[in-house]
Scaffold this motif. Structure first.
Motif, short mmCIF file in Angstrom:
data_model
loop_
_atom_site.label_atom_id
_atom_site.label_comp_id
_atom_site.label_asym_id
_atom_site.label_seq_id
_atom_site.Cartn_x
_atom_site.Cartn_y
_atom_site.Cartn_z
N VAL A 205 0.85 -1.20 0.00
CA VAL A 205 0.00 0.00 0.00
C VAL A 205 0.89 1.25 0.00
CG1 VAL A 205 -1.72 1.31 1.29
CG2 VAL A 205 -1.88 -1.20 1.15
N PHE A 206 0.55 2.16 -0.91
CA PHE A 206 1.24 3.47 -0.97
C PHE A 206 0.26 4.52 -0.43
CE2 PHE A 206 2.04 7.52 -3.07
CZ PHE A 206 3.39 7.73 -2.78
N THR A 207 0.69 5.22 0.63
CA THR A 207 -0.17 6.24 1.23
C THR A 207 0.28 7.62 0.79
OG1 THR A 207 -0.56 4.83 3.16
CG2 THR A 207 -1.04 7.18 3.39
N MET A 208 -0.65 8.33 0.19
CA MET A 208 -0.37 9.69 -0.31
C MET A 208 -1.11 10.69 0.56
SD MET A 208 1.27 11.43 -2.50
CE MET A 208 1.34 13.20 -2.65
N THR A 209 -0.36 11.80 0.89
CA THR A 209 -0.96 12.86 1.72
C THR A 209 -0.89 14.19 0.98
OG1 THR A 209 -0.30 11.74 3.76
CG2 THR A 209 -0.86 14.08 3.92
N PHE A 210 -2.04 14.85 0.85
CA PHE A 210 -2.12 16.22 0.32
C PHE A 210 -2.54 17.13 1.47
CE2 PHE A 210 -2.34 14.03 -3.70
CZ PHE A 210 -1.65 14.88 -4.57
N ASN A 211 -1.61 18.06 1.82
CA ASN A 211 -1.91 18.99 2.91
C ASN A 211 -2.71 20.20 2.40
OD1 ASN A 211 -0.51 17.50 4.89
ND2 ASN A 211 1.44 18.33 4.12
N ALA A 212 -3.52 20.72 3.28
CA ALA A 212 -4.37 21.86 2.91
C ALA A 212 -3.54 23.12 2.70
CB ALA A 212 -5.43 22.09 3.98
N VAL A 213 -3.92 23.90 1.73
CA VAL A 213 -3.28 25.21 1.48
C VAL A 213 -3.94 26.24 2.39
CG1 VAL A 213 -2.92 27.01 -0.25
CG2 VAL A 213 -2.74 24.58 -0.89
N PRO A 214 -3.15 27.11 3.06
CA PRO A 214 -3.77 28.11 3.94
C PRO A 214 -4.61 29.11 3.13
CG PRO A 214 -1.46 28.60 3.68
CD PRO A 214 -1.68 27.26 3.04
N PRO A 215 -5.56 29.83 3.81
CA PRO A 215 -6.37 30.82 3.09
C PRO A 215 -5.48 31.91 2.49
CG PRO A 215 -7.30 30.35 5.24
CD PRO A 215 -5.94 29.70 5.22
N THR A 216 -5.90 32.41 1.34
CA THR A 216 -5.13 33.48 0.68
C THR A 216 -5.15 34.72 1.59
OG1 THR A 216 -5.74 32.65 -1.48
CG2 THR A 216 -5.00 34.96 -1.35
N PRO A 217 -3.98 35.25 1.92
CA PRO A 217 -3.95 36.39 2.84
C PRO A 217 -4.47 37.68 2.15
CG PRO A 217 -1.75 35.91 2.07
CD PRO A 217 -2.62 34.81 1.54
N ILE A 218 -5.10 38.49 2.95
CA ILE A 218 -5.61 39.79 2.46
C ILE A 218 -4.78 40.91 3.13
CG2 ILE A 218 -7.59 41.35 2.39
CD1 ILE A 218 -9.37 38.84 2.54
N ILE A 219 -4.26 41.86 2.29
CA ILE A 219 -3.44 42.97 2.82
C ILE A 219 -4.37 44.15 3.12
CG2 ILE A 219 -1.61 44.65 2.30
CD1 ILE A 219 -0.36 42.51 0.47
N THR A 220 -4.23 44.63 4.29
CA THR A 220 -5.03 45.80 4.71
C THR A 220 -4.09 47.00 4.87
OG1 THR A 220 -6.60 44.39 5.86
CG2 THR A 220 -6.56 46.75 6.47
N VAL A 221 -4.47 48.12 4.23
CA VAL A 221 -3.68 49.37 4.34
C VAL A 221 -4.25 50.17 5.52
CG1 VAL A 221 -2.98 51.52 3.24
CG2 VAL A 221 -3.25 49.40 1.86
N ILE A 222 -3.35 50.48 6.42
CA ILE A 222 -3.79 51.25 7.59
C ILE A 222 -3.60 52.72 7.26
CG2 ILE A 222 -3.45 51.68 10.05
CD1 ILE A 222 -2.33 48.84 10.24
N GLY A 223 -4.61 53.41 7.15
CA GLY A 223 -4.56 54.84 6.77
C GLY A 223 -5.44 55.05 5.56
#
Length: 456
Positions: A387-405
């Motif tokens: 048996v060959f076990t394959m693992t696909f890890n989850a990709v984190p959420p796409t980050p959003i850049i917030t401009v302060i000002g």
């Protein structure tokens, strides 16, 4: 009547004063009248002696007699005159007297009268339980008037036939086979009889002679009886009845097989469908069911009362297993969702993947799970990979850049940029804080990396 110097006699027969026969010359002292005498009449014999010179003798003798009205008794021995009996048997004799005047008296004389049951009766029994040979007997009957009659019989005691003892080898047969009959202790010439049952009817059965005492039957298909009939001269004796038991040939076993083409390590089941017992296989197994895992030809033999029948041969093939395939990874494991990963078999052709069912040598995979590949030969034999076990890890959420000002911003002014991801951020200016301060115009990006090394 006699005279001392007589050399012959002259006989005369008178009925009263009537001469019936006169001067009948006879050298013997006995004379039998040629004339037919009348029953009830009185007759007189006159005998005159004649000397050697031819002169009549001096004196004569007379005899007066009365003819019986019933005539002389007559003896008629039966069997007539000559008969043959076999050694060890008896023969009824019968004098059967007739005529004359009853009551009769009887007398048997001759060779060894002790073999007759009674010499004073008209119908004694001759005992043939004696030595072979010839025996002569004379039967004389005397009636109440003293008149006599006689008859003779010649008896030959012939050697008896001896049937001996017959045995069959074998005595129990299977249909379609002959048997051999052996006879011992017989004397004479053998002929054979056969019957469908011991009560008969018996008919002639020509058998093939192997030698003087051994014979073979034709092929028999039903229980049959045989017996020897031995003849010796006119004597015969019938031997013991032999029952030759003929058992039917059983029906051919019919064999079902679960699979005639096996892979190494598999087992086939062979079973007779028309017998549940009395089965022996050619490998020595005694059972109607046979489990086999070895290549070869198998035959079921049924044996009922010593009669056998064989099934058609069943050939079992055992095919080799293929080499165990190995799964080769093309890509990374673990991988991140959305990445391209492939796996392939190290054997070209004959591959089937699980769980997809694909039959290519290489497959692309996009989901975590267990994978195997099975190698199958043209005989249907297979080997499965580990048996060959394959693992696909989850990709984190796409980050959003917030401009302060609030733009626009003036040159020399410091602007705060903040990532929506807490931790794991790397900015395009290589800063790794969640919030950075920028003073220069330009494009800014942030990349977030999860603990599983997947980025967005």
């Amino acid at each position: 009547p006699r005279a001392t110097d007589a050399v012959s006699y002259k006989f005369s027969l008178w009925e009263g004063t009537t001469a019936i026969e006169t001067n009948k010359s006879q050298t013997d002292t006995f004379y039998t009248a040629a004339s037919v005498l009348t029953a009830g009449a009185v007759y007189r014999w006159i005998a005159l002696p004649v000397s050697s010179t031819g002169a009549d003798g001096i004196g004569c003798d007379t005899l007066t007699f009365t003819v019986s009205p019933n005539g002389d008794p007559m003896a008629n021995v039966m069997p007539a005159f000559q008969t043959s009996v076999c050694e060890g048997t008896t023969q009824d004799l019968d004098g059967t007297p007739t005529s004359g005047t009853t009551p009769y008296t009887h007398n048997w004389t001759g060779t060894n009268v002790g073999l007759l049951s009674d010499v004073t009766i008209s119908n004694p029994i001759f005992d043939g339980n004696t030595a072979t040979g010839n025996y002569n007997y004379k039967y004389t009957v005397t009636d109440a008037n003293g008149c006599k009659g006689s008859d003779s019989i010649y008896i030959n005691v012939a050697p008896k036939a001896i049937a001996g003892t017959a045995v069959a080898v074998p005595k129990n047969l299977c249909a379609g086979n002959p048997t051999t009959i052996q006879v011992s202790g017989y004397k004479g010439t053998i002929s054979w009889e056969t019957a469908d049952n011991v009560a008969g009817p018996w008919t002639s059965a020509p058998l093939t002679s192997l030698n003087d005492s051994t014979f073979t039957t034709p092929a028999l298909n039903a229980t049959t009886y045989y017996r020897a009939v031995v003849t010796r001269g006119n004597c015969t004796e019938t031997g013991n009845e032999l029952e030759i038991i003929v058992n039917p040939i059983p029906a051919k076993p019919l064999v079902s097989v679960s699979d005639a083409s096996l892979c190494q390590g598999e087992t086939a089941t062979l079973q007779t469908t028309n017998y549940t017992s009395d089965i022996t296989w050619n490998d020595g197994t005694v059972n109607s069911v046979l489990q086999v895992s070895t290549a070869g030809t198998y035959v079921a033999v049924v044996n009922i009362l010593g009669c056998t029948a064989s099934s058609d041969p069943v050939t079992i093939a055992v095919n080799p297993l293929p080499a165990k395939p190995q799964i080769v990874l093309i890509g990374n494991n673990p991988a991140c969702e959305g990445e391209a990963v492939a796996i392939e078999s190290n054997i070209v052709g004959g591959n089937t993947w699980s769980p997809s069912g694909l039959t290519t040598d290489r497959i692309d995979i996009t989901a975590s799970g267990n994978y195997t590949v099975t190698q199958t030969t043209s005989f249907g034999c297979s080997a499965e990979s580990d048996v060959f076990t394959m693992t696909f890890n989850a990709v984190p959420p796409t980050p959003i850049i917030t401009v302060i000002g609030t733009p626009p911003f003036c040159e020399g002014q410091t602007i705060q940029l903040s990532s929506s991801s807490i931790g794991g951020n790397t900015w395009s200016n290589n800063m790794t804080s969640d919030t950075i301060a920028v003073t220069t115009s330009g494009s800014y990006t942030v990349t977030v990396k999860s603990a599983n090394e997947c980025t967005a």
